[in-house]
Design an enzyme around this catalytic site. Structure first.
Site, PDB file in Angstrom:
ATOM      1  N   TYR A  16      -9.056 -16.844 -13.328  1.00 20.70           N
ATOM      2  CA  TYR A  16      -8.828 -17.081 -11.898  1.00 20.70           C
ATOM      3  C   TYR A  16      -9.428 -18.413 -11.451  1.00 20.70           C
ATOM      4  O   TYR A  16     -10.022 -18.499 -10.376  1.00 20.70           O
ATOM      5  CB  TYR A  16      -9.407 -15.925 -11.073  1.00 20.70           C
ATOM      6  CG  TYR A  16      -8.489 -14.721 -11.064  1.00 20.70           C
ATOM      7  CD1 TYR A  16      -7.432 -14.654 -10.156  1.00 20.70           C
ATOM      8  CD2 TYR A  16      -8.646 -13.695 -11.980  1.00 20.70           C
ATOM      9  CE1 TYR A  16      -6.564 -13.582 -10.168  1.00 20.70           C
ATOM     10  CE2 TYR A  16      -7.775 -12.618 -12.003  1.00 20.70           C
ATOM     11  CZ  TYR A  16      -6.743 -12.574 -11.087  1.00 20.70           C
ATOM     12  OH  TYR A  16      -5.883 -11.517 -11.088  1.00 20.70           O
ATOM     13  N   TYR A 143      -3.567  -3.516  -6.404  1.00 21.60           N
ATOM     14  CA  TYR A 143      -3.950  -4.304  -7.574  1.00 21.60           C
ATOM     15  C   TYR A 143      -4.336  -3.349  -8.699  1.00 21.60           C
ATOM     16  O   TYR A 143      -5.238  -2.529  -8.545  1.00 21.60           O
ATOM     17  CB  TYR A 143      -5.123  -5.245  -7.276  1.00 21.60           C
ATOM     18  CG  TYR A 143      -5.543  -5.998  -8.512  1.00 21.60           C
ATOM     19  CD1 TYR A 143      -4.788  -7.078  -8.972  1.00 21.60           C
ATOM     20  CD2 TYR A 143      -6.651  -5.596  -9.264  1.00 21.60           C
ATOM     21  CE1 TYR A 143      -5.137  -7.745 -10.131  1.00 21.60           C
ATOM     22  CE2 TYR A 143      -7.004  -6.263 -10.427  1.00 21.60           C
ATOM     23  CZ  TYR A 143      -6.242  -7.337 -10.860  1.00 21.60           C
ATOM     24  OH  TYR A 143      -6.580  -7.999 -12.018  1.00 21.60           O
ATOM     25  N   ASP A 235      -5.966   5.402  -9.944  1.00 24.33           N
ATOM     26  CA  ASP A 235      -6.657   4.287 -10.588  1.00 24.33           C
ATOM     27  C   ASP A 235      -8.072   4.189 -10.034  1.00 24.33           C
ATOM     28  O   ASP A 235      -8.299   3.594  -8.979  1.00 24.33           O
ATOM     29  CB  ASP A 235      -5.862   2.997 -10.342  1.00 24.33           C
ATOM     30  CG  ASP A 235      -6.537   1.773 -10.939  1.00 24.33           C
ATOM     31  OD1 ASP A 235      -7.688   1.896 -11.419  1.00 24.33           O
ATOM     32  OD2 ASP A 235      -5.914   0.700 -10.923  1.00 24.33           O
ATOM     33  N   LYS A 264     -14.409  -0.803 -15.670  1.00 24.15           N
ATOM     34  CA  LYS A 264     -15.479  -1.422 -14.878  1.00 24.15           C
ATOM     35  C   LYS A 264     -16.853  -0.734 -15.058  1.00 24.15           C
ATOM     36  O   LYS A 264     -17.528  -1.025 -16.022  1.00 24.15           O
ATOM     37  CB  LYS A 264     -15.074  -1.505 -13.414  1.00 24.15           C
ATOM     38  CG  LYS A 264     -13.907  -2.478 -13.238  1.00 24.15           C
ATOM     39  CD  LYS A 264     -13.798  -3.110 -11.873  1.00 24.15           C
ATOM     40  CE  LYS A 264     -12.898  -4.321 -11.931  1.00 24.15           C
ATOM     41  NZ  LYS A 264     -11.650  -4.172 -11.192  1.00 24.15           N
TER      42      LYS A 264
HETATM   43  C1  PLP Z   1     -10.200  -4.563 -11.833  1.00 22.88           C
HETATM   44  C2  PLP Z   1      -9.179  -3.526 -11.663  1.00 22.88           C
HETATM   45  C3  PLP Z   1      -8.214  -3.278 -12.655  1.00 22.88           C
HETATM   46  C4  PLP Z   1      -8.096  -4.117 -13.891  1.00 22.88           C
HETATM   47  O1  PLP Z   1      -9.201  -3.975 -14.712  1.00 22.88           O
HETATM   48  P1  PLP Z   1      -9.517  -5.113 -15.803  1.00 22.88           P
HETATM   49  O2  PLP Z   1     -10.601  -4.529 -16.621  1.00 22.88           O
HETATM   50  O3  PLP Z   1      -9.945  -6.309 -15.031  1.00 22.88           O
HETATM   51  O4  PLP Z   1      -8.273  -5.346 -16.570  1.00 22.88           O
HETATM   52  C5  PLP Z   1      -7.334  -2.235 -12.464  1.00 22.88           C
HETATM   53  N1  PLP Z   1      -7.384  -1.481 -11.351  1.00 22.88           N
HETATM   54  C6  PLP Z   1      -8.294  -1.684 -10.377  1.00 22.88           C
HETATM   55  C7  PLP Z   1      -8.314  -0.785  -9.190  1.00 22.88           C
HETATM   56  C8  PLP Z   1      -9.211  -2.721 -10.486  1.00 22.88           C
HETATM   57  O5  PLP Z   1     -10.092  -2.952  -9.504  1.00 22.88           O
END
Ligand code: PLP
Length: 425
Positions: A16, A143, A235, A264
């Site tokens: 980014y 996202y 997600d 994460k």
């Molecule tokens: C950061 C994020 C992703 C992508 O995760 P990466 O490990 O960066 O590929 C997917 N979904 C959500 C909600 C996110 O915040």
């Protein structure tokens, strides 16, 4: 260690980042707790948990010890045809904390791959059962990651524009609020015959600018999906592991998703790992004497023992009473600060859920990722020893849970000062 900035510029391409106009980069040589230390000995409070991943602080001694023991025992093994204690234990421990219908764990490497796996599970489970629905439903400003599938189900934006033609078709709906909920349901019903699954970030859309929405509204949408045989992918890559004040966003919702994604905070922010969990009916749709019904997906480092061990250690820390009290303390402290911010003439749309607090910096320009004020604010905070990386003019804090009350108060004070410094620009 010498000339890290120069050597970096010669060889590295950063995420980014427009490399042509990129600012001076900061070499970090050490992390400890809530602090990161640069090569000049300056320390920074990591107020964004290094892109929302660090839960218990940097270089946590307990996680380090567990991973180091594992490193000397078994560092990696192929996960097709083989298994190991950390993977089994982690799956057992995680499933216990999730909605009761989540029964199987599929490992991958990051949030985007966790989403890819979830999408494949949905589409192929339908395919295996001869269903014809293949479209996906998502929020307009969602996202879900940067790989092609994850990009496809994310909102169309400047980030995805060069690939527009190559992204698969998705039906986008508005994020629900009490005013539009009925309209959104009508949209879902209208397309229900072609929609295989609905993917969403529960309660808060992170990358879109920390947009928070109501749990009950989400619950209503989930009910509507269930009634229309639309699978649900929740997600929790960002919301998982305590960020929203509860262990998972799922803990705010009574409906249960079919599939969930994690990454994460999963390993406490120490090692890359993604997890996709699913309900029995998804898993069972792949069970067959027909080999073609297999989920043909895997990564070289699927269920890496080191990452699994880091996740086990991190989850142990997370469940300790001390950590739970810290999460509560941060939540309460944020709430009090939110009340002060709401009265501030240069802060708008102050919002908070658990340990996440966000607001829009009011500078007369539109709220957007490309609002230039973000960059200026970022540098101002760096000078003051705080890493805060606004999304355009959206400012937010997502601190590690080990942050102290004094450290939070220090950040709040700096924020109030910075808001005043920049009010003219
Ligand atoms: C950061 C994020 C992703 C992508 O995760 P990466 O490990 O960066 O590929 C997917 N979904 C959500 C909600 C996110 O915040």
């Amino acid at each position: 260690m010498k000339n890290l900035k120069k050597r970096d510029k010669a060889v590295n391409w950063h995420p980014y980042t427009q490399m042509k106009t990129a600012d001076d980069i900061i070499p970090i040589v050490k992390g400890k707790g809530v602090y990161l230390y640069d090569d000049q000995g300056k320390k920074y409070i990591d107020a964004v948990s290094s892109w929302w991943v660090t839960l218990h602080g940097h270089a946590h001694p307990y996680i380090a010890q567990r991973v180091s023991e594992q490193l000397q025992t078994l560092e990696q093994v192929i996960f097709a045809g083989f298994t190991h204690e950390p993977a089994v234990q982690l799956s057992e421990n995680l499933l216990q904390l999730l909605p009761g219908n989540q029964k199987k764990v599929f490992y991958s490497d990051n949030g985007s791959t966790a989403v890819e796996v979830a999408l494949k599970m949905c589409i192929q489970s339908g395919y295996n059962q001869g269903k014809e629905k293949t479209k996906i439903l998502a929020f307009k400003d969602a996202y879900h990651g940067d790989t092609f599938g994850a990009m496809s189900v994310s909102g169309r934006s400047v980030w995805t524009k060069p690939f527009g033609e190559m992204l698969f078709e998705v039906i986008f709906i508005e994020t629900p609020n009490p005013g539009n909920l009925d309209d959104v349901k009508v949209q879902i019903k209208k397309h229900a015959h072609e929609i295989a699954c609905f993917i969403y970030e529960p309660l808060i859309q992170g990358a879109a600018g920390m947009l928070i929405y109501n749990a009950e509204d989400l619950n209503q949408l989930m009910k509507c999906c269930k009634e229309h045989d639309i699978l649900m992918i929740q997600d929790e890559v960002f919301t998982g592991f305590g960020r929203t004040g509860k262990l998972f966003a799922a803990d705010y919702i009574s409906e249960q998703p079919d599939i969930m994604c994690f990454s994460k905070g999963l390993t406490g922010g120490t090692m890359p790992m993604g997890i996709t969990t699913c309900a029995d009916h998804i898993y069972n749709a792949f069970l067959s004497d027909d080999k073609y019904k297999t989920l043909f997906h895997g990564h070289s480092f699927t269920a890496n023992p080191l990452a699994c061990t880091a996740a086990l250690a991190s989850m142990e820390l997370l469940l300790q009473e001390e950590t739970q009290l810290n999460i509560k303390r941060i939540t309460d402290q944020h709430s009090q600060f939110a009340e002060r911010l709401k009265k501030h003439p240069h802060a708008e749309n102050v919002r908070q859920i658990g340990t996440i607090i966000a607001w829009d910096f009011k500078n007369g320009n539109e709220t957007s990722y490309f609002n230039e004020i973000g960059k200026k604010i970022y540098h101002e905070f760096l000078q003051r020893g705080i890493i805060m990386r606004p999304l355009g003019n959206v400012m937010y804090l997502v601190p590690p849970y080990c942050i102290t009350s004094d450290e939070l108060d220090f950040i709040y004070r700096q924020i109030l000062e910075v808001l005043d410094v920049f009010k003219q620009t």
